[in-house]
Scaffold this motif. Structure first.
Motif, PDB file in Angstrom:
ATOM      1  N   LYS B   2       0.883  -1.176   0.000  1.00  0.00           N
ATOM      2  CA  LYS B   2       0.000   0.000   0.000  1.00  0.00           C
ATOM      3  C   LYS B   2       0.914   1.216   0.000  1.00  0.00           C
ATOM      4  O   LYS B   2       1.232   1.766   1.042  1.00  0.00           O
ATOM      5  CB  LYS B   2      -0.876  -0.058   1.246  1.00  0.00           C
ATOM      6  CG  LYS B   2      -2.067   0.847   1.221  1.00  0.00           C
ATOM      7  CD  LYS B   2      -3.086   0.433   2.266  1.00  0.00           C
ATOM      8  CE  LYS B   2      -2.912   1.153   3.566  1.00  0.00           C
ATOM      9  NZ  LYS B   2      -3.818   0.708   4.607  1.00  0.00           N
ATOM     10  N   GLY B   4       2.317   4.970  -0.498  1.00  0.00           N
ATOM     11  CA  GLY B   4       1.773   6.307  -0.339  1.00  0.00           C
ATOM     12  C   GLY B   4       2.774   7.221   0.330  1.00  0.00           C
ATOM     13  O   GLY B   4       3.936   6.853   0.545  1.00  0.00           O
ATOM     14  N   HIS B  74      -4.210   8.299  -3.358  1.00  0.00           N
ATOM     15  CA  HIS B  74      -4.239   6.872  -3.701  1.00  0.00           C
ATOM     16  C   HIS B  74      -5.187   6.110  -2.776  1.00  0.00           C
ATOM     17  O   HIS B  74      -4.842   5.074  -2.191  1.00  0.00           O
ATOM     18  CB  HIS B  74      -2.822   6.289  -3.705  1.00  0.00           C
ATOM     19  CG  HIS B  74      -1.953   6.974  -4.713  1.00  0.00           C
ATOM     20  ND1 HIS B  74      -2.005   6.697  -6.055  1.00  0.00           N
ATOM     21  CD2 HIS B  74      -1.066   7.997  -4.588  1.00  0.00           C
ATOM     22  CE1 HIS B  74      -1.167   7.493  -6.719  1.00  0.00           C
ATOM     23  NE2 HIS B  74      -0.591   8.301  -5.847  1.00  0.00           N
ATOM     24  N   GLU B  76      -7.975   4.043  -0.740  1.00  0.00           N
ATOM     25  CA  GLU B  76      -8.337   2.626  -0.784  1.00  0.00           C
ATOM     26  C   GLU B  76      -9.731   2.453  -1.374  1.00  0.00           C
ATOM     27  O   GLU B  76     -10.006   1.481  -2.069  1.00  0.00           O
ATOM     28  CB  GLU B  76      -8.277   2.038   0.623  1.00  0.00           C
ATOM     29  CG  GLU B  76      -6.853   1.900   1.115  1.00  0.00           C
ATOM     30  CD  GLU B  76      -6.786   1.136   2.405  1.00  0.00           C
ATOM     31  OE1 GLU B  76      -6.888  -0.101   2.364  1.00  0.00           O
ATOM     32  OE2 GLU B  76      -6.635   1.777   3.459  1.00  0.00           O
ATOM     33  N   LYS B  91      -6.904   1.259 -10.317  1.00  0.00           N
ATOM     34  CA  LYS B  91      -6.072   1.169  -9.120  1.00  0.00           C
ATOM     35  C   LYS B  91      -5.316  -0.132  -9.191  1.00  0.00           C
ATOM     36  O   LYS B  91      -5.915  -1.200  -9.356  1.00  0.00           O
ATOM     37  CB  LYS B  91      -6.963   1.218  -7.872  1.00  0.00           C
ATOM     38  CG  LYS B  91      -6.182   1.233  -6.564  1.00  0.00           C
ATOM     39  CD  LYS B  91      -7.109   1.505  -5.390  1.00  0.00           C
ATOM     40  CE  LYS B  91      -6.401   1.375  -4.057  1.00  0.00           C
ATOM     41  NZ  LYS B  91      -5.394   2.427  -3.805  1.00  0.00           N
ATOM     42  N   GLU B  93      -3.541  -3.447  -8.276  1.00  0.00           N
ATOM     43  CA  GLU B  93      -3.742  -4.391  -7.182  1.00  0.00           C
ATOM     44  C   GLU B  93      -2.454  -4.579  -6.383  1.00  0.00           C
ATOM     45  O   GLU B  93      -2.484  -4.710  -5.165  1.00  0.00           O
ATOM     46  CB  GLU B  93      -4.196  -5.732  -7.759  1.00  0.00           C
ATOM     47  CG  GLU B  93      -5.080  -6.503  -6.822  1.00  0.00           C
ATOM     48  CD  GLU B  93      -5.927  -7.511  -7.565  1.00  0.00           C
ATOM     49  OE1 GLU B  93      -5.861  -8.683  -7.200  1.00  0.00           O
ATOM     50  OE2 GLU B  93      -6.632  -7.131  -8.517  1.00  0.00           O
ATOM     51  N   ASP B  95       0.213  -2.583  -5.709  1.00  0.00           N
ATOM     52  CA  ASP B  95       0.750  -1.564  -4.798  1.00  0.00           C
ATOM     53  C   ASP B  95      -0.240  -0.428  -4.495  1.00  0.00           C
ATOM     54  O   ASP B  95       0.104   0.508  -3.789  1.00  0.00           O
ATOM     55  CB  ASP B  95       2.057  -0.977  -5.352  1.00  0.00           C
ATOM     56  CG  ASP B  95       1.911  -0.501  -6.774  1.00  0.00           C
ATOM     57  OD1 ASP B  95       0.770  -0.300  -7.204  1.00  0.00           O
ATOM     58  OD2 ASP B  95       2.938  -0.341  -7.467  1.00  0.00           O
ATOM     59  N   GLY B  96      -1.455  -0.533  -5.017  1.00  0.00           N
ATOM     60  CA  GLY B  96      -2.498   0.441  -4.677  1.00  0.00           C
ATOM     61  C   GLY B  96      -2.374   1.780  -5.367  1.00  0.00           C
ATOM     62  O   GLY B  96      -3.112   2.710  -5.040  1.00  0.00           O
ATOM     63  N   ASP B 166       5.640   2.033   2.262  1.00  0.00           N
ATOM     64  CA  ASP B 166       4.580   1.035   2.211  1.00  0.00           C
ATOM     65  C   ASP B 166       3.817   1.034   3.534  1.00  0.00           C
ATOM     66  O   ASP B 166       4.368   0.674   4.573  1.00  0.00           O
ATOM     67  CB  ASP B 166       5.215  -0.341   1.934  1.00  0.00           C
ATOM     68  CG  ASP B 166       4.167  -1.444   1.934  1.00  0.00           C
ATOM     69  OD1 ASP B 166       2.965  -1.125   1.894  1.00  0.00           O
ATOM     70  OD2 ASP B 166       4.567  -2.617   1.981  1.00  0.00           O
ATOM     71  N   ASP B 168       1.458  -0.900   4.327  1.00  0.00           N
ATOM     72  CA  ASP B 168       1.091  -2.256   4.745  1.00  0.00           C
ATOM     73  C   ASP B 168       2.166  -2.865   5.636  1.00  0.00           C
ATOM     74  O   ASP B 168       1.906  -3.817   6.370  1.00  0.00           O
ATOM     75  CB  ASP B 168       0.895  -3.146   3.509  1.00  0.00           C
ATOM     76  CG  ASP B 168      -0.575  -3.252   3.138  1.00  0.00           C
ATOM     77  OD1 ASP B 168      -1.407  -2.778   3.927  1.00  0.00           O
ATOM     78  OD2 ASP B 168      -0.878  -3.798   2.058  1.00  0.00           O
ATOM     79  N   ASN B 193     -11.005   6.583   2.452  1.00  0.00           N
ATOM     80  CA  ASN B 193      -9.825   5.934   3.027  1.00  0.00           C
ATOM     81  C   ASN B 193      -8.537   6.322   2.309  1.00  0.00           C
ATOM     82  O   ASN B 193      -7.829   5.472   1.764  1.00  0.00           O
ATOM     83  CB  ASN B 193      -9.961   4.404   3.002  1.00  0.00           C
ATOM     84  CG  ASN B 193     -10.925   3.942   4.055  1.00  0.00           C
ATOM     85  OD1 ASN B 193     -10.850   4.370   5.208  1.00  0.00           O
ATOM     86  ND2 ASN B 193     -11.859   3.101   3.655  1.00  0.00           N
ATOM     87  N   VAL B 195      -4.800   6.976   1.456  1.00  0.00           N
ATOM     88  CA  VAL B 195      -3.587   6.340   1.984  1.00  0.00           C
ATOM     89  C   VAL B 195      -2.621   7.402   2.497  1.00  0.00           C
ATOM     90  O   VAL B 195      -2.043   7.265   3.574  1.00  0.00           O
ATOM     91  CB  VAL B 195      -2.927   5.459   0.897  1.00  0.00           C
ATOM     92  CG1 VAL B 195      -1.561   4.973   1.353  1.00  0.00           C
ATOM     93  CG2 VAL B 195      -3.832   4.267   0.576  1.00  0.00           C
TER      94      VAL B 195
END
Lengths: 309, 228
Positions: B2, B4, B74, B76, B91, B93, B95-96, B166, B168, B193, B195
């Motif tokens: 994810k 950002g 970016h 969610e 978008k 998948e 890395d978002g 990231d 995540d 949401n 990022v």
């Protein structure tokens, strides 16, 4: 929101076209088109599709890169704009079959009439959902928007149906009563909408910037000349001007056409004035659509310094 | 992943270097030139992927100037992607990152209407929508030294108030900063949401200057310098 003229023309004229087609289909199902000849019914259907086509052609004018417009059919599962494109195109063959059914008096005519009516209403709904689905504009993000869009289409299509009916000399007082009732309901819906819109609600400059406990004022927007965002979202009309236009819109869209239809209903004036009533209503609806955009305040304006939407 | 940005509102000085570095890199990047209208005229205009707004927060004399750079968050829940009728807006998948396929966009503006952050701008020349790519053509470029595989805005920031990473990964710097500095999203109530996370300005230690006499103050200052 900047009121793009092509979009105003699109939603108002195609709305009247879909409304007229819905009335024609309803007339087939309920029996009030039995007074019309085959040719007269086809003329009404053609009028509807011409209005729809003018609107759709106008809608492509606001695209900045129209050569990719054909791709807009591809995201039916997620995008309301894509759904609108699909249903709008789907209506053409169905309406064509309906016309053929009228002409050759097919036995399945009721099914095609019903299908045309449903597709017209579904297309109207998808158009209105393009606006109603945007969480960024609270004036649009309400179930009242689809309800109003469908009501506008039914009253503008309805008065046009009456006008054409009168032209053919088969005007029915019951239908006039129904259309007048719908105009009153639509007016009531619009007044409820105005009342709701006036309530302060939604995002503010505090939630936009994250400083929820303090006053926040814009010092510098970061650009010296208007940007795309200012042009698209920063449309500003003075509040007293908006109020005046609301009053004019209510008179022109609802009150004057309603009075004219009632005068025709009561036999005070000739039925040919129904055409005039329709033209006045269409002018009013154009103003209504302009207001719909001019009064919509996108949350991006909060970052440009507005305190609330 | 994810990916950002974290933007530190405590240290951002509002110099616009991130915006110009962004324009410089991306005008020759994967989305084609970021064109301008009347660049040398009285009212120059054009597409930018990053813009900085300056605000006065609080009331004088207890007010503070806060600069908020804004680019694509970016999100969610990216409504700009779902409203797109052509599939140009998507978008990734893996890395978002939210991107626009310039070959598919028809310039209907609907995605810019759906974006609450003003992250999307129509290019006046190509008639297609442009937005932050998170420098997708830098961050994966193995020709670049590893330290430079970062968005242009992050590399150029003179106060290091922009951090890329990231979200995540709980041990990444962006996750750590968000945790330790109470990072927050802009306009969270709309439910997108986002990022990208903004670190609120640090609260300065309360100093009661009146209780310290001027001479004491000087003595303290000298002692502090000597003790260094």
């Amino acid at each position: 929101m900047h009121p793009a003229f092509s979009v105003l023309i699109f939603t108002v004229t195609s709305g009247a076209g879909y409304g007229l087609l819905a009335w024609l289909g309803a007339g087939q199902l309920l029996g009030f088109t039995q007074t019309l000849t085959v040719n007269q019914q086809i003329v009404i259907g053609l009028m509807a599709m011409v209005l729809v086509s003018i609107g759709l052609a106008s809608s492509t004018m606001h695209l900045a890169n129209p050569k990719n417009a054909w791709r807009s059919f591809s995201r039916f599962r997620t995008s309301w704009l894509s759904r609108e494109a699909v249903f709008a195109i789907l209506l053409y063959p169905v309406a064509g079959l309906y016309a053929a059914a009228i002409f050759w008096q097919w036995s399945g005519i009721n099914i095609l009439a019903g299908l045309s009516m449903i597709l017209a209403l579904v297309t109207l709904f998808t158009t209105s959902m393009i606006y109603a689905s945007l969480k960024t504009i609270r004036q649009w993000n309400t179930p009242m928007v689809p309800a109003l869009f469908m009501a506008y289409a039914l009253i503008s299509g309805g008065v046009l149906f009456l006008a054409v009916d009168a032209f053919f000399g088969t005007l029915k007082p019951q239908l006039q009563a129904v259309v007048m009732g719908l105009v009153v309901i639509t007016l009531a819906l619009k007044l409820v909408y105005f009342f709701w819109q006036g309530k302060p609600q939604g995002a503010t400059i505090q939630t936009a910037t994250g400083f929820s406990q303090a006053s926040v004022r814009l010092l510098d927007a970061g650009h010296s000349a208007p940007t795309f965002l200012n042009r698209e979202f920063g449309y500003q009309v003075a509040a007293d001007q908006l109020l005046r236009l609301r009053v004019i819109m209510t008179l022109v869209t609802f009150i004057v056409p309603l009075a004219l239809v009632y005068c025709v209903f009561g036999g005070l004036v000739g039925a040919e004035l129904l055409g005039l009533a329709w033209l006045i209503m269409m002018a009013g609806l154009l103003l209504e659509r302009w207001l719909f955009f001019a009064e919509a305040r996108h949350v991006v304006r909060l970052y440009q310094g507005e305190q609330r939407t | 992943m994810k990916l950002g940005l974290v933007v530190d509102l405590d240290t951002c000085v509002g110099c616009h270097a991130c915006a110009t570095a962004c324009k410089q890199w991306n005008t020759s990047g994967t989305i084609g030139p970021l064109s301008d209208e009347r660049p040398h005229g009285k009212d120059p205009s054009g597409s930018w992927l990053n813009r900085i707004h300056s605000y006065e927060v609080g009331d004088s004399p207890h007010s503070k100037t806060v600069n908020i750079p804004m680019s694509c968050m970016h999100c969610e829940t990216a409504d700009c992607v779902t409203v797109c009728p052509t599939g140009a807006s998507y978008k990734r998948e893996e890395d978002g990152i939210v991107l626009i396929d310039q070959d598919k966009c028809m310039g209907c503006n609907l995605c810019s209407w759906a974006c609450p952050y003003g992250a999307r701008e129509l290019d006046p020349n190509s008639g297609t929508m442009k937005k932050c790519t998170l420098c997708v053509d830098r961050i994966y470029d193995e020709q670049l030294p590893e330290a430079e595989r970062q968005p242009a805005c992050v590399l150029t920031c003179p106060t290091s108030s922009r951090v890329f990473g990231d979200f995540d990964d709980p041990d990444s710097e962006v996750s750590r900063l968000t945790r330790e500095r109470a990072g927050q999203q802009l306009m969270p109530e709309l439910g997108y949401n986002p990022v990208n996370t903004y670190l609120p300005p640090r609260i300065p230690k309360q100093q009661d200057s009146m209780s310290v006499s001027p001479m004491q103050g000087v003595r303290q200052l000298v002692n502090r310098i000597i003790n260094r």
